[in-house]
Design a protein around this motif. Sequence first.
Motif, PDB file in Angstrom:
ATOM      1  N   GLY A 126       1.079  -1.222  -0.198  1.00  0.00           N
ATOM      2  CA  GLY A 126       0.340  -0.292  -0.259  1.00  0.00           C
ATOM      3  C   GLY A 126       0.930   1.501  -0.002  1.00  0.00           C
ATOM      4  N   LEU A 127       0.173   2.559  -0.152  1.00  0.00           N
ATOM      5  CA  LEU A 127       1.326   3.967  -0.032  1.00  0.00           C
ATOM      6  C   LEU A 127       1.081   4.265   0.814  1.00  0.00           C
ATOM      7  N   THR A 128       2.126   4.704   1.353  1.00  0.00           N
ATOM      8  CA  THR A 128       1.808   5.795   2.737  1.00  0.00           C
ATOM      9  C   THR A 128       2.965   7.440   1.905  1.00  0.00           C
ATOM     10  N   ILE A 129       3.257   8.093   3.141  1.00  0.00           N
ATOM     11  CA  ILE A 129       3.116   9.140   2.823  1.00  0.00           C
ATOM     12  C   ILE A 129       5.116   9.519   4.131  1.00  0.00           C
ATOM     13  N   ALA A 130       6.139   9.850   3.051  1.00  0.00           N
ATOM     14  CA  ALA A 130       6.992  10.529   4.128  1.00  0.00           C
ATOM     15  C   ALA A 130       7.484  11.932   3.592  1.00  0.00           C
ATOM     16  N   VAL A 131       7.661  12.687   4.723  1.00  0.00           N
ATOM     17  CA  VAL A 131       7.809  14.320   4.611  1.00  0.00           C
ATOM     18  C   VAL A 131       8.652  14.508   5.784  1.00  0.00           C
ATOM     19  N   LYS A 132       9.807  15.224   6.424  1.00  0.00           N
ATOM     20  CA  LYS A 132      10.525  15.522   6.811  1.00  0.00           C
ATOM     21  C   LYS A 132      10.317  15.729   7.988  1.00  0.00           C
ATOM     22  N   ASN A 133      10.868  14.845   9.310  1.00  0.00           N
ATOM     23  CA  ASN A 133      11.203  15.105   9.912  1.00  0.00           C
ATOM     24  C   ASN A 133      10.335  16.627  10.589  1.00  0.00           C
ATOM     25  N   ASP A 134      10.616  17.600  10.197  1.00  0.00           N
ATOM     26  CA  ASP A 134      10.729  19.077  11.104  1.00  0.00           C
ATOM     27  C   ASP A 134       8.524  19.703  10.318  1.00  0.00           C
ATOM     28  N   ASP A 177      15.328   8.122  -6.440  1.00  0.00           N
ATOM     29  CA  ASP A 177      15.878   9.266  -6.304  1.00  0.00           C
ATOM     30  C   ASP A 177      14.394  10.636  -5.199  1.00  0.00           C
ATOM     31  N   THR A 178      13.581  10.408  -5.300  1.00  0.00           N
ATOM     32  CA  THR A 178      12.681  10.573  -4.348  1.00  0.00           C
ATOM     33  C   THR A 178      12.730  10.948  -3.558  1.00  0.00           C
ATOM     34  N   PHE A 179      13.660  10.337  -2.063  1.00  0.00           N
ATOM     35  CA  PHE A 179      14.088  10.372  -1.241  1.00  0.00           C
ATOM     36  C   PHE A 179      15.402  11.768  -0.666  1.00  0.00           C
ATOM     37  N   MET A 180      16.186  11.264  -2.192  1.00  0.00           N
ATOM     38  CA  MET A 180      16.688  12.398  -2.033  1.00  0.00           C
ATOM     39  C   MET A 180      16.190  14.220  -2.476  1.00  0.00           C
ATOM     40  N   GLU A 181      15.380  14.039  -2.640  1.00  0.00           N
ATOM     41  CA  GLU A 181      14.756  15.319  -3.455  1.00  0.00           C
ATOM     42  C   GLU A 181      14.145  15.562  -2.246  1.00  0.00           C
ATOM     43  N   LEU A 182      13.409  14.268  -1.309  1.00  0.00           N
ATOM     44  CA  LEU A 182      12.706  14.925   0.198  1.00  0.00           C
ATOM     45  C   LEU A 182      14.223  15.543   0.742  1.00  0.00           C
ATOM     46  N   LYS A 183      15.026  14.791   0.659  1.00  0.00           N
ATOM     47  CA  LYS A 183      16.216  15.600   1.300  1.00  0.00           C
ATOM     48  C   LYS A 183      16.986  16.895   1.706  1.00  0.00           C
ATOM     49  N   VAL A 196       8.649   0.009   1.052  1.00  0.00           N
ATOM     50  CA  VAL A 196       9.716   0.848   0.384  1.00  0.00           C
ATOM     51  C   VAL A 196      10.257   2.561   1.379  1.00  0.00           C
ATOM     52  N   ASN A 197       9.531   2.647   1.784  1.00  0.00           N
ATOM     53  CA  ASN A 197       9.289   3.808   3.360  1.00  0.00           C
ATOM     54  C   ASN A 197       9.971   3.612   4.273  1.00  0.00           C
ATOM     55  N   ASP A 198       8.838   2.456   5.060  1.00  0.00           N
ATOM     56  CA  ASP A 198       9.648   2.150   6.147  1.00  0.00           C
ATOM     57  C   ASP A 198      11.506   1.172   6.310  1.00  0.00           C
ATOM     58  N   TYR A 199      11.692   0.623   4.978  1.00  0.00           N
ATOM     59  CA  TYR A 199      13.163   0.019   4.457  1.00  0.00           C
ATOM     60  C   TYR A 199      14.259   1.598   4.649  1.00  0.00           C
ATOM     61  N   TYR A 200      13.529   2.580   3.975  1.00  0.00           N
ATOM     62  CA  TYR A 200      14.550   3.711   3.728  1.00  0.00           C
ATOM     63  C   TYR A 200      14.435   4.483   5.092  1.00  0.00           C
ATOM     64  N   LEU A 201      13.636   4.842   5.949  1.00  0.00           N
ATOM     65  CA  LEU A 201      14.085   5.147   7.349  1.00  0.00           C
ATOM     66  C   LEU A 201      14.896   4.739   7.998  1.00  0.00           C
ATOM     67  N   ALA A 202      14.458   3.050   7.723  1.00  0.00           N
ATOM     68  CA  ALA A 202      14.902   1.842   8.960  1.00  0.00           C
ATOM     69  C   ALA A 202      16.582   2.065   9.017  1.00  0.00           C
ATOM     70  N   GLY A 205      17.403   6.664   6.854  1.00  0.00           N
ATOM     71  CA  GLY A 205      16.296   7.982   6.822  1.00  0.00           C
ATOM     72  C   GLY A 205      15.595   8.782   7.725  1.00  0.00           C
ATOM     73  N   SER A 206      15.468   8.106   8.824  1.00  0.00           N
ATOM     74  CA  SER A 206      15.131   8.266   9.884  1.00  0.00           C
ATOM     75  C   SER A 206      15.472   9.596  10.333  1.00  0.00           C
ATOM     76  N   LYS A 207      16.846  10.073  10.476  1.00  0.00           N
ATOM     77  CA  LYS A 207      17.859  11.387  10.934  1.00  0.00           C
ATOM     78  C   LYS A 207      17.039  12.288  10.206  1.00  0.00           C
ATOM     79  N   ASP A 208      16.593  12.270   9.337  1.00  0.00           N
ATOM     80  CA  ASP A 208      16.101  13.700   8.895  1.00  0.00           C
ATOM     81  C   ASP A 208      14.357  13.362   8.432  1.00  0.00           C
ATOM     82  N   ALA A 209      13.453  12.153   8.307  1.00  0.00           N
ATOM     83  CA  ALA A 209      12.495  12.082   7.422  1.00  0.00           C
ATOM     84  C   ALA A 209      11.825  10.948   8.157  1.00  0.00           C
ATOM     85  N   LYS A 210      10.399  11.053   8.168  1.00  0.00           N
ATOM     86  CA  LYS A 210       9.302  10.640   8.935  1.00  0.00           C
ATOM     87  C   LYS A 210       8.540   9.701   7.765  1.00  0.00           C
TER      88      LYS A 210
END
Length: 261
Positions: A126-134, A177-183, A196-202, A205-210
């Motif tokens: 399923g799809l989720t949304i990731a954004v910057k931590n802040d 590339d999408t994660f890089m663009e967010l970063k 895929v979002n969860d794996y990136y954060l784990a 990526g969770s240093k600056d995104a959630k």
Amino acid sequence: MSKKILTLFMVSMFVMTALFTGCGAQKEQAQAKETKEKVLRVGCNADFAPFEFQDVNGKEYVGFDMDLIRAIGKEMGYEVQIQNINFDGLIPAMDAGNIDVIISGMTITDERSKKVQFSKPYYQSGLTIAVKNDNKTINSFKDLEGKTIAVQIGTTGAEEAKKVKDAKVKEFNSSADTFMELKIGGVEAVVNDRPVNDYYLAQGGSKDAKALSEILTAEDYGIAINKNNADLAKQVDAALEKLKSNGEYDKIYAKWFGAKK
Ligand code: GLN
């Protein structure tokens, strides 16, 4: 004397014929062996961790899908050859006859089912949304209105993002590339498949995104097979079934996602 020469000549002719026939037979045998060791040409977009990506040395294709398709190939008696292709080029590559199957975290959709035949579902996503931590303004799908969103070209995530009113959707070749663009702050959100979002954060990526907890869609991944190859589709389903019943699927699942709840 001349009789002797004639005999010698005939013997040597016999030996040569035998030799040539032998060579021919050997060649034929080798050819038969080649056709016996069947090759399954698999297409994927190897930038979609943890399903398909390149190991640290960039030498091997690894991930849940890669383990699964190798196990399926083995079950079917095929040697598996992986080709790395952009996600939106996978179905065209199969249409052109360059690959036999696609395994690439590909969601079974009605639109794609017109062009390919899918195996039985092998993973629920399923799809989720990731954004910057802040980020405090985007807390759900409806908050994406008027925002900038990064997605991967040709994916269900791209389709979903395009439904958002007044959003500016930027499309990229890979989820990485999408994660890089967010970063780098090029977008305010990304819409990708949940695992895929969860794996990136784990993976740091969770240093600056959630990721937001809301799951936007219920999707099933399937292996896509050329529409003209009904027999191959049957073999893939049979192999998948076998791996599910003999515990092999669960082992591969646990390796990448932990034990099933
Ligand atoms: N599951 C999504 C889709 O099928 C994304 C797949 C991918 O990017 N590999 O569109």
